[in-house]
Each structure stands twice: as structure tokens, then as C-alpha cells.
Scaffold this active site. Structure first.
Site, PDB file in Angstrom:
ATOM      1  N   CYS A   9     -26.338 -57.017  71.422  1.00  9.45           N
ATOM      2  CA  CYS A   9     -27.125 -55.968  70.738  1.00  9.45           C
ATOM      3  C   CYS A   9     -28.343 -56.521  70.005  1.00  9.45           C
ATOM      4  CB  CYS A   9     -26.249 -55.207  69.751  1.00  9.45           C
ATOM      5  SG  CYS A   9     -25.041 -54.152  70.544  1.00  9.45           S
TER       6      CYS A   9
HETATM    7  N1  COA Z   1     -10.669 -39.238  69.303  1.00  7.30           N
HETATM    8  C1  COA Z   1      -9.798 -38.893  68.336  1.00  7.30           C
HETATM    9  N2  COA Z   1      -9.196 -39.784  67.536  1.00  7.30           N
HETATM   10  C2  COA Z   1      -9.471 -41.085  67.739  1.00  7.30           C
HETATM   11  C3  COA Z   1     -10.346 -41.514  68.738  1.00  7.30           C
HETATM   12  C4  COA Z   1     -10.962 -40.526  69.545  1.00  7.30           C
HETATM   13  N3  COA Z   1     -11.829 -40.853  70.509  1.00  7.30           N
HETATM   14  N4  COA Z   1     -10.442 -42.864  68.689  1.00  7.30           N
HETATM   15  C5  COA Z   1      -9.643 -43.278  67.696  1.00  7.30           C
HETATM   16  N5  COA Z   1      -9.039 -42.199  67.114  1.00  7.30           N
HETATM   17  C6  COA Z   1      -8.080 -42.188  66.007  1.00  7.30           C
HETATM   18  C7  COA Z   1      -7.274 -43.479  65.930  1.00  7.30           C
HETATM   19  O1  COA Z   1      -6.147 -43.421  66.756  1.00  7.30           O
HETATM   20  C8  COA Z   1      -6.913 -43.509  64.454  1.00  7.30           C
HETATM   21  O2  COA Z   1      -5.821 -42.667  64.229  1.00  7.30           O
HETATM   22  P1  COA Z   1      -4.684 -43.019  63.121  1.00  7.30           P
HETATM   23  O3  COA Z   1      -5.426 -43.026  61.826  1.00  7.30           O
HETATM   24  O4  COA Z   1      -3.712 -41.910  63.270  1.00  7.30           O
HETATM   25  O5  COA Z   1      -4.189 -44.380  63.524  1.00  7.30           O
HETATM   26  C9  COA Z   1      -8.123 -42.881  63.768  1.00  7.30           C
HETATM   27  O6  COA Z   1      -8.786 -42.104  64.764  1.00  7.30           O
HETATM   28  C10 COA Z   1      -9.065 -43.902  63.194  1.00  7.30           C
HETATM   29  O7  COA Z   1      -9.381 -44.861  64.230  1.00  7.30           O
HETATM   30  P2  COA Z   1     -10.267 -46.125  63.954  1.00  7.30           P
HETATM   31  O8  COA Z   1     -10.412 -46.911  65.229  1.00  7.30           O
HETATM   32  O9  COA Z   1      -9.718 -46.850  62.774  1.00  7.30           O
HETATM   33  O10 COA Z   1     -11.636 -45.389  63.624  1.00  7.30           O
HETATM   34  P3  COA Z   1     -12.857 -45.860  62.753  1.00  7.30           P
HETATM   35  O11 COA Z   1     -13.005 -44.923  61.649  1.00  7.30           O
HETATM   36  O12 COA Z   1     -12.808 -47.318  62.450  1.00  7.30           O
HETATM   37  O13 COA Z   1     -14.060 -45.606  63.754  1.00  7.30           O
HETATM   38  C11 COA Z   1     -15.544 -46.889  65.165  1.00  7.30           C
HETATM   39  C12 COA Z   1     -14.139 -46.314  64.985  1.00  7.30           C
HETATM   40  C13 COA Z   1     -15.567 -47.732  66.438  1.00  7.30           C
HETATM   41  C14 COA Z   1     -16.502 -45.705  65.354  1.00  7.30           C
HETATM   42  C15 COA Z   1     -15.925 -47.701  63.923  1.00  7.30           C
HETATM   43  O14 COA Z   1     -14.922 -48.632  63.598  1.00  7.30           O
HETATM   44  C16 COA Z   1     -17.220 -48.404  64.084  1.00  7.30           C
HETATM   45  O15 COA Z   1     -18.246 -47.820  64.291  1.00  7.30           O
HETATM   46  N6  COA Z   1     -17.252 -49.722  63.935  1.00  7.30           N
HETATM   47  C17 COA Z   1     -18.451 -50.487  64.076  1.00  7.30           C
HETATM   48  C18 COA Z   1     -18.440 -51.145  65.384  1.00  7.30           C
HETATM   49  C19 COA Z   1     -19.700 -50.991  66.184  1.00  7.30           C
HETATM   50  O16 COA Z   1     -20.499 -50.122  65.984  1.00  7.30           O
HETATM   51  N7  COA Z   1     -19.816 -51.854  67.168  1.00  7.30           N
HETATM   52  C20 COA Z   1     -20.839 -51.794  68.137  1.00  7.30           C
HETATM   53  C21 COA Z   1     -21.520 -53.081  68.293  1.00  7.30           C
HETATM   54  S1  COA Z   1     -22.629 -53.453  66.995  1.00  7.30           S
END
Ligand code: COA
Length: 373
Positions: free
Chosen positions: A156
Site C-alpha cells: 500500500c
Molecule cells: N459482516 C458482518 N460481521 C462481520 C463481518 C462481516 N463482513 N466481518 C467480521 N464480522 C464480525 C466478526 O465476526 C466480529 O464478530 P464478534 O464480535 O461476534 O466476534 C465482529 O464483526 C468484529 O470483527 P472484527 O474483525 O474485530 O472487526 P473490526 O472492527 O476490527 O473491523 C476491519 C475489521 C478489517 C475493518 C478493521 O480491523 C480494520 O480496518 N483494520 C485495519 C486494517 C486495514 O485497513 N488494512 C488494510 C491495509 S493498510
């Protein structure tokens, strides 16, 4: 020594967009099919059932509402779940080079330059069409440039690393006009059957023309300073490589596609990037109030909000830290360049801003710019 400037940018947006609703509908149908096909194993406890995705989660967790893709049909086809991009014969330009050329032509036109005036082409992207010949050399041929060209990959952060590399060529006298392109067909490395990440990425191409001030148009951007940083992390990874080609369909070989520990990335990258920006501002003698705008890497609205807040000392307005995530999603290296391209037309002479990227590696780059005229 010549002073490097940014003379123009270009943007190519694929014609097809997929909304969250369309993506989730396809994903959920795939889940239903998977669960039905594996009902026996699921009942026996051998396999876990897959869960549905949701539009609400995607928007809340990432700020993404839609993404552009090169091929919509293949991505949404539940029997495929990957773009259908036909291989091209060797006498045709590759698809990644083609979209890069589209962006490059716009940048050249905006700078009043012809391809023959380009001394070097850098193709800086997360994924390359093939091992060799370099896409950059295809782009070089397509625009009719002499000189030299090569590919580089810093995930990225590829664009900011490419800008510093181009600026260094200008400073060293190796080139006066450097074209840096970022073709990103992220739908190709995305696992559309993975609920945690199926919504993250989109496709696009951007281009940046870096030139010696004396050959650049008057209407350019001074580069006040660039800084790059890397720090090893396994939290964003793609193990696809020439020694482990995996399943050509991509489905089922999850570590040969994009995988991440999203929470860890969020927690570790925000302080790393905010700290890096702060120390570079100190080095350049810049205060937060000197910056009119931050064009941040477009990974996630939450990360961008926190980074901008730490840098500016207050919650950033959309004007101070614009997002293109809602329409483009994460487009890897191209994200901060799209934001810069679309949200810089109002800058006046002396206005300053920051182009900043961060991503796998970890890697991060800052390019502080100032409108010259
Ligand atoms: N739809 C519905 N629920 C979902 C889901 C989806 N597509 N994907 C995950 N969930 C659920 C999970 O199962 C979890 O449920 P639980 O609380 O019952 O266990 C909950 O949502 C939270 O999941 P989590 O993975 O912890 O979400 P998050 O809030 O961390 O968001 C990202 C996920 C990836 C959006 C976030 O971590 C992020 O943006 N991180 C930065 C990484 C990034 O941008 N990387 C790119 C390269 S720079």
C-alpha cells in the site's frame, strides 16, 4: 542539483462499480450454497458453518460503500468469486499496464508533456502482472518514452516510495521527468469468500509526474520533504509467489491471497504513522496549522480519523482529511493519490499538505507538498 516537483497526476477509474448491497447479496448466496453443500460435515462437527456478511457492518467498520472493479460479473458469480480477466497474448499490452497507461496519459496531458519527454517510468504497485518483463517497460513503450523503467512493490505504500525514488532520480541528475504509475487490480488478490475482508478492496490506476522544477509547468507542487519507513510485520500478508503458485482460481488457498489481522494492523499502524508524520513535520519545521489538508492512504475511515486527529490536534473535517473510501474502497497504493488528485484543485500558492501512505510490510511514506503558483 535539480529540485524535484510534482507537476501532475492522473486517474483511471474502471467503469464497473459494486455496491455493498450487491457484494453482500452475492457473498450470502455463496455462504448458503457452502452450508448446504457441507451440511453433513457441519452437522457432524467436522466443518464450521459460514456466517452471513452485512452491509451495516461493512459501512460501520470501514466507511466503504462501493468499489470499482475491472470485472464485476466474475466477482459476483457465486460459482467463481474471483474476477474473470482473460490472459492476453504476448503481443497485446497487459491489463495492468493498460490501466496504468490510461492514468499516465491523463497526467502527461495535464502537465503539457508528451510521452517521449519521459526519462524514466516507475511502476509502483502491490501486485505485478507477472515476474517479467516489467510492466513499467510496457508502459514506457506504450507512451513512446526512451530511457529506463522498472517495477517496484511496497504494497500500500508503493506510491510514496515511488515518489521519493523519482524525486531522488531528479536530485541525482539521472532523470528530469519521471512517470510513476500505480495500477492496482486489488480484486485479483482479494478472497471474496472471506467474510472478514471480502469488502475491503477495489480496482483503479493512478499516475504521478515528478519533474525537475526547470522543466515542469508553472502550475506544480513543490516537494518539501519525503520520508520512508518499514518495520517487519506478519499482520498483512499474501504468500502468493513463483515458488508456490497455488490454485489458479484463487478459491480455497487463502494464504495465497490477501490475509490480515485487521485489529492488530489498526492498533500498531496508527501510532507508527502518526509518530512518523510528527517527526517529519519537526524536521521540516512545519506545524499542524501549516497544513491545509492530509491526503491519507485510504484503508479505513477509523484509522484515517485517528491518524488525522493525532497530527492536527483536533478531529479532522472532510475538507482537512478527505476520504474516497466510500466510492473507491481501499485501492492499496493508489488511495492517497486518488485523494490528492480529486481534492487539491482549490489549493493556492503557498498552501501545504501531506500525501501519506501505510500498509503491509509494515511500510509507510510521507510526501509533504506545497502549491507553487
Ligand atoms: N459482516 C458482518 N460481521 C462481520 C463481518 C462481516 N463482513 N466481518 C467480521 N464480522 C464480525 C466478526 O465476526 C466480529 O464478530 P464478534 O464480535 O461476534 O466476534 C465482529 O464483526 C468484529 O470483527 P472484527 O474483525 O474485530 O472487526 P473490526 O472492527 O476490527 O473491523 C476491519 C475489521 C478489517 C475493518 C478493521 O480491523 C480494520 O480496518 N483494520 C485495519 C486494517 C486495514 O485497513 N488494512 C488494510 C491495509 S493498510
Amino acid at each position: 542539483m535539480s529540485r524535484p516537483v510534482i507537476s501532475a497526476t492522473g486517474l483511471f477509474t474502471p467503469p464497473n462499480a459494486i455496491s455493498n448491497a450487491e457484494l453482500v447479496q452475492s457473498f450470502n448466496s455463496w455462504v448458503d450454497k457452502y452450508n448446504a453443500e457441507n451440511a453433513g460435515d457441519i452437522a457432524a462437527g467436522v466443518k464450521q458453518p459460514k456466517a452471513h456478511s452485512s452491509v451495516e457492518f461493512i459501512e460501520k467498520a470501514s466507511g466503504i460503500k462501493a468499489r470499482y472493479v475491472v470485472d464485476k460479473e466474475g466477482v459476483l458469480d457465486i460459482n467463481r468469486m474471483t474476477p474473470n480477466i482473460a490472459e492476453r497474448p504476448n503481443d497485446q499490452i497487459s491489463v495492468l499496464a493498460e490501466i496504468a497507461v490510461n492514468a499516465a496519459k491523463q497526467a502527461l496531458e495535464r502537465a503539457g508533456k508528451d510521452g517521449s519527454q519521459v526519462d524514466a517510468v516507475i511502476c509502483a504497485a502491490s501486485n505485478m502482472q507477472r515476474a517479467y518483463p516489467a510492466m513499467a517497460i510496457e508502459v514506457q513503450q506504450a507512451i513512446g518514452s526512451q530511457g529506463f523503467a522498472f517495477d517496484m512493490n511496497v504494497a500500500c505504500s508503493s506510491a510514496t516510495f515511488g515518489i521519493q525514488t523519482g524525486a531522488d532520480f531528479v536530485r541525482a541528475g539521472h532523470a528530469k521527468t519521471v512517470l510513476m504509475v500505480n495500477p492496482e487490480i486489488c480484486s485479483g488478490h482479494l478472497n471474496f469468500t472471506d467474510r472478514d475482508s471480502h469488502f475491503i478492496f477495489g480496482d483503479v490506476a493512478t499516475a504521478v509526474l515528478i519533474e525537475a522544477e526547470e522543466v515542469a509547468q508553472k502550475d506544480h507542487w513543490n516537494i518539501l520533504g519525503t520520508h520512508l519507513k518499514t518495520q517487519f510485520s506478519n499482520n498483512i500478508r499474501n504468500n502468493f509467489g513463483f515458488l508456490n503458485r497455488g490454485d489458479p482460481s484463487g478459491v480455497g488457498k487463502t494464504d495465497k491471497l490477501f490475509v490480515q489481522e485487521g485489529r492488530k494492523v489498526f492498533k500498531e499502524v496508527v501510532p507508527m504513522v502518526a509518530g512518523m508524520i510528527q517527526s517529519e513535520m519537526d524536521r521540516l519545521g512545519l506545524k499542524a496549522t501549516d497544513l491545509k489538508r492530509l491526503w491519507l492512504h485510504q484503508a479505513n475511515t477509523g484509522m484515517n480519523r485517528l491518524i488525522a486527529e493525532r497530527v492536527l490536534g483536533h478531529e479532522a473535517t472532510e475538507d482537512e482529511s478527505p476520504t474516497v473510501l466510500d466510492t473507491y474502497a481501499n485501492t492499496s497504493s493508489a488511495g492517497s493519490i486518488i485523494a490528492f488528485h480529486k481534492h487539491s484543485g482549490d489549493f493556492k500558492a503557498g498552501d501545504k499538505g501531506l500525501i501519506c501512505s501505510f500498509g503491509a510490510g509494515y511500510s509507510a511514506g510521507t510526501v509533504f507538498v506545497e502549491k507553487a503558483h
